[in-house]
Design a protein around this motif. Structure first.
Motif, mmCIF file in Angstrom:
data_model
loop_
_atom_site.group_PDB
_atom_site.id
_atom_site.type_symbol
_atom_site.label_atom_id
_atom_site.label_comp_id
_atom_site.label_asym_id
_atom_site.label_seq_id
_atom_site.Cartn_x
_atom_site.Cartn_y
_atom_site.Cartn_z
ATOM 1 N N LEU A 61 -7.690 12.300 -6.456
ATOM 2 C CA LEU A 61 -6.264 11.982 -6.352
ATOM 3 C C LEU A 61 -5.392 13.194 -6.084
ATOM 4 N N THR A 62 -5.937 14.396 -6.211
ATOM 5 C CA THR A 62 -5.144 15.604 -5.952
ATOM 6 C C THR A 62 -5.603 16.366 -4.713
ATOM 7 N N GLU A 63 -6.901 16.350 -4.416
ATOM 8 C CA GLU A 63 -7.421 17.156 -3.318
ATOM 9 C C GLU A 63 -7.619 16.369 -2.025
ATOM 10 N N ASN A 64 -7.446 15.066 -2.073
ATOM 11 C CA ASN A 64 -7.696 14.221 -0.913
ATOM 12 C C ASN A 64 -6.451 13.407 -0.584
ATOM 13 N N LEU A 65 -6.628 12.361 0.207
ATOM 14 C CA LEU A 65 -5.528 11.506 0.623
ATOM 15 C C LEU A 65 -5.739 10.115 0.011
ATOM 16 N N PRO A 66 -5.170 9.877 -1.190
ATOM 17 C CA PRO A 66 -5.391 8.592 -1.864
ATOM 18 C C PRO A 66 -4.308 7.569 -1.517
ATOM 19 N N PHE A 67 -4.725 6.314 -1.492
ATOM 20 C CA PHE A 67 -3.808 5.195 -1.287
ATOM 21 C C PHE A 67 -4.099 4.141 -2.353
ATOM 22 N N ILE A 68 -3.046 3.518 -2.816
ATOM 23 C CA ILE A 68 -3.151 2.485 -3.843
ATOM 24 C C ILE A 68 -2.592 1.188 -3.272
ATOM 25 N N ASP B 51 -1.949 8.054 -10.935
ATOM 26 C CA ASP B 51 -2.739 6.830 -10.768
ATOM 27 C C ASP B 51 -4.134 6.929 -11.379
ATOM 28 N N ALA B 52 -4.482 8.093 -11.940
ATOM 29 C CA ALA B 52 -5.837 8.279 -12.471
ATOM 30 C C ALA B 52 -6.238 7.216 -13.491
ATOM 31 N N PRO B 53 -5.404 6.885 -14.487
ATOM 32 C CA PRO B 53 -5.831 5.846 -15.442
ATOM 33 C C PRO B 53 -6.117 4.502 -14.766
ATOM 34 N N ALA B 54 -5.300 4.123 -13.793
ATOM 35 C CA ALA B 54 -5.514 2.847 -13.107
ATOM 36 C C ALA B 54 -6.801 2.878 -12.288
ATOM 37 N N VAL B 55 -7.077 4.002 -11.610
ATOM 38 C CA VAL B 55 -8.291 4.097 -10.804
ATOM 39 C C VAL B 55 -9.525 4.092 -11.708
ATOM 40 N N LEU B 56 -9.456 4.759 -12.831
ATOM 41 C CA LEU B 56 -10.577 4.703 -13.784
ATOM 42 C C LEU B 56 -10.812 3.274 -14.272
ATOM 43 N N THR B 57 -9.750 2.542 -14.529
ATOM 44 C CA THR B 57 -9.879 1.134 -14.929
ATOM 45 C C THR B 57 -10.553 0.320 -13.827
ATOM 46 N N MET B 58 -10.164 0.581 -12.565
ATOM 47 C CA MET B 58 -10.791 -0.118 -11.434
ATOM 48 C C MET B 58 -12.279 0.188 -11.377
ATOM 49 N N LEU B 59 -12.624 1.461 -11.507
ATOM 50 C CA LEU B 59 -14.032 1.849 -11.463
ATOM 51 C C LEU B 59 -14.813 1.239 -12.619
ATOM 52 N N ILE C 246 0.861 -1.172 0.000
ATOM 53 C CA ILE C 246 0.000 0.000 0.000
ATOM 54 C C ILE C 246 0.900 1.225 0.000
ATOM 55 N N ARG C 247 0.632 2.115 -0.953
ATOM 56 C CA ARG C 247 1.437 3.328 -1.081
ATOM 57 C C ARG C 247 0.526 4.519 -1.270
ATOM 58 N N ARG C 248 1.086 5.708 -1.066
ATOM 59 C CA ARG C 248 0.344 6.939 -1.353
ATOM 60 C C ARG C 248 0.062 7.001 -2.840
ATOM 61 N N GLY C 249 -1.126 7.419 -3.180
ATOM 62 C CA GLY C 249 -1.498 7.598 -4.576
ATOM 63 C C GLY C 249 -1.331 9.037 -4.995
ATOM 64 N N GLY C 250 -1.562 9.280 -6.266
ATOM 65 C CA GLY C 250 -1.454 10.632 -6.792
ATOM 66 C C GLY C 250 -2.033 10.714 -8.185
ATOM 67 N N PRO C 251 -1.900 11.876 -8.820
ATOM 68 C CA PRO C 251 -2.495 12.095 -10.138
ATOM 69 C C PRO C 251 -2.077 11.070 -11.193
ATOM 70 N N ALA D 86 -6.153 -1.776 -6.263
ATOM 71 C CA ALA D 86 -7.277 -1.234 -5.494
ATOM 72 C C ALA D 86 -6.905 0.166 -5.028
ATOM 73 N N ALA D 87 -7.925 0.953 -4.733
ATOM 74 C CA ALA D 87 -7.694 2.328 -4.299
ATOM 75 C C ALA D 87 -8.645 2.694 -3.172
ATOM 76 N N LEU D 88 -8.144 3.545 -2.287
ATOM 77 C CA LEU D 88 -8.934 4.112 -1.202
ATOM 78 C C LEU D 88 -8.607 5.598 -1.150
ATOM 79 N N VAL D 89 -9.628 6.412 -0.981
ATOM 80 C CA VAL D 89 -9.441 7.856 -0.871
ATOM 81 C C VAL D 89 -10.041 8.313 0.448
ATOM 82 N N LEU D 90 -9.214 8.975 1.263
ATOM 83 C CA LEU D 90 -9.670 9.554 2.528
ATOM 84 C C LEU D 90 -9.799 11.058 2.380
#
Length: 176
Positions: A60-67, A17-25, A10-15, A76-80
């Motif tokens: 992925l930019t305004e919150n605290l994302p984790f991948i 990671d957007a393509p991967a998160v869209l694929t997950m969704l 598990i690592r910090r996410g960021g911008p 997988a992704a989680l956004v706090l």
């Protein structure tokens, strides 16, 4: 953070990671639709929804994302966040909180308990921030399976809400 039992990192996410998160969704929408669930997230893939990619970028930019990665592949992704979406019909907490804005996994990694690993990480992040309340809201339809998932992870149902005709449930967990 590595989980040697499952080979999950598990690592910090960021911008980036957007393509991967869209694929997950997108994979989650397909999976839900294949099971007959067209109400939770609709039938249109997130990558094709108006504003879908922009929403992921904001998460992925305004919150605290984790991948969560499996063999260096985002799985997988989680956004706090510090609270629920201000536009949502959810009563803000009367104390500082962390709020799960998004939890999603790529269905290719089903059964790896990535959601469980990310929720445990959210508890640790909440505690590390000196915050005692972790909340989440989710779809309450379909027999309540998603609500039960969060309850199995230590959350307690607090109140229900409607967003149009979409039934939602807010759940909370004390992090001491």
């Amino acid at each position: 953070m590595d989980d040697p039992i499952r080979g999950v990192r598990i690592r910090r996410g960021g911008p980036a990671d957007a393509p991967a998160v869209l694929t997950m969704l997108d994979s989650a929408v397909t999976w839900m639709n294949d099971r007959g669930n067209t109400e939770q997230w609709g039938t249109t893939p997130f990558s094709e929804k108006p504003g879908g990619a922009e929403l992921v970028d904001r998460y992925l930019t305004e919150n605290l994302p984790f991948i969560a990665e499996v063999d260096r592949t985002p799985a997988a992704a989680l956004v706090l966040d510090s609270g629920p979406d201000p536009k949502a019909p959810i009563v803000p907490a009367a104390e500082p909180e962390r709020y799960v804005r998004l939890l999603v996994s790529d269905r290719r990694f089903a059964g790896r308990k990535l959601g469980s690993a990310l929720l445990a990480h959210a508890v640790n992040e909440t505690r590390r921030a000196g915050v005692r309340l972790l909340r989440v809201d989710c779809w309450a339809g379909g027999g309540g399976e998603l609500v039960a998932f969060y309850e199995r992870h230590g959350f307690t149902s607090t109140h229900t809400f409607l967003s149009g005709s979409w039934p939602g449930q807010v759940l909370a967990q004390r992090v001491d």
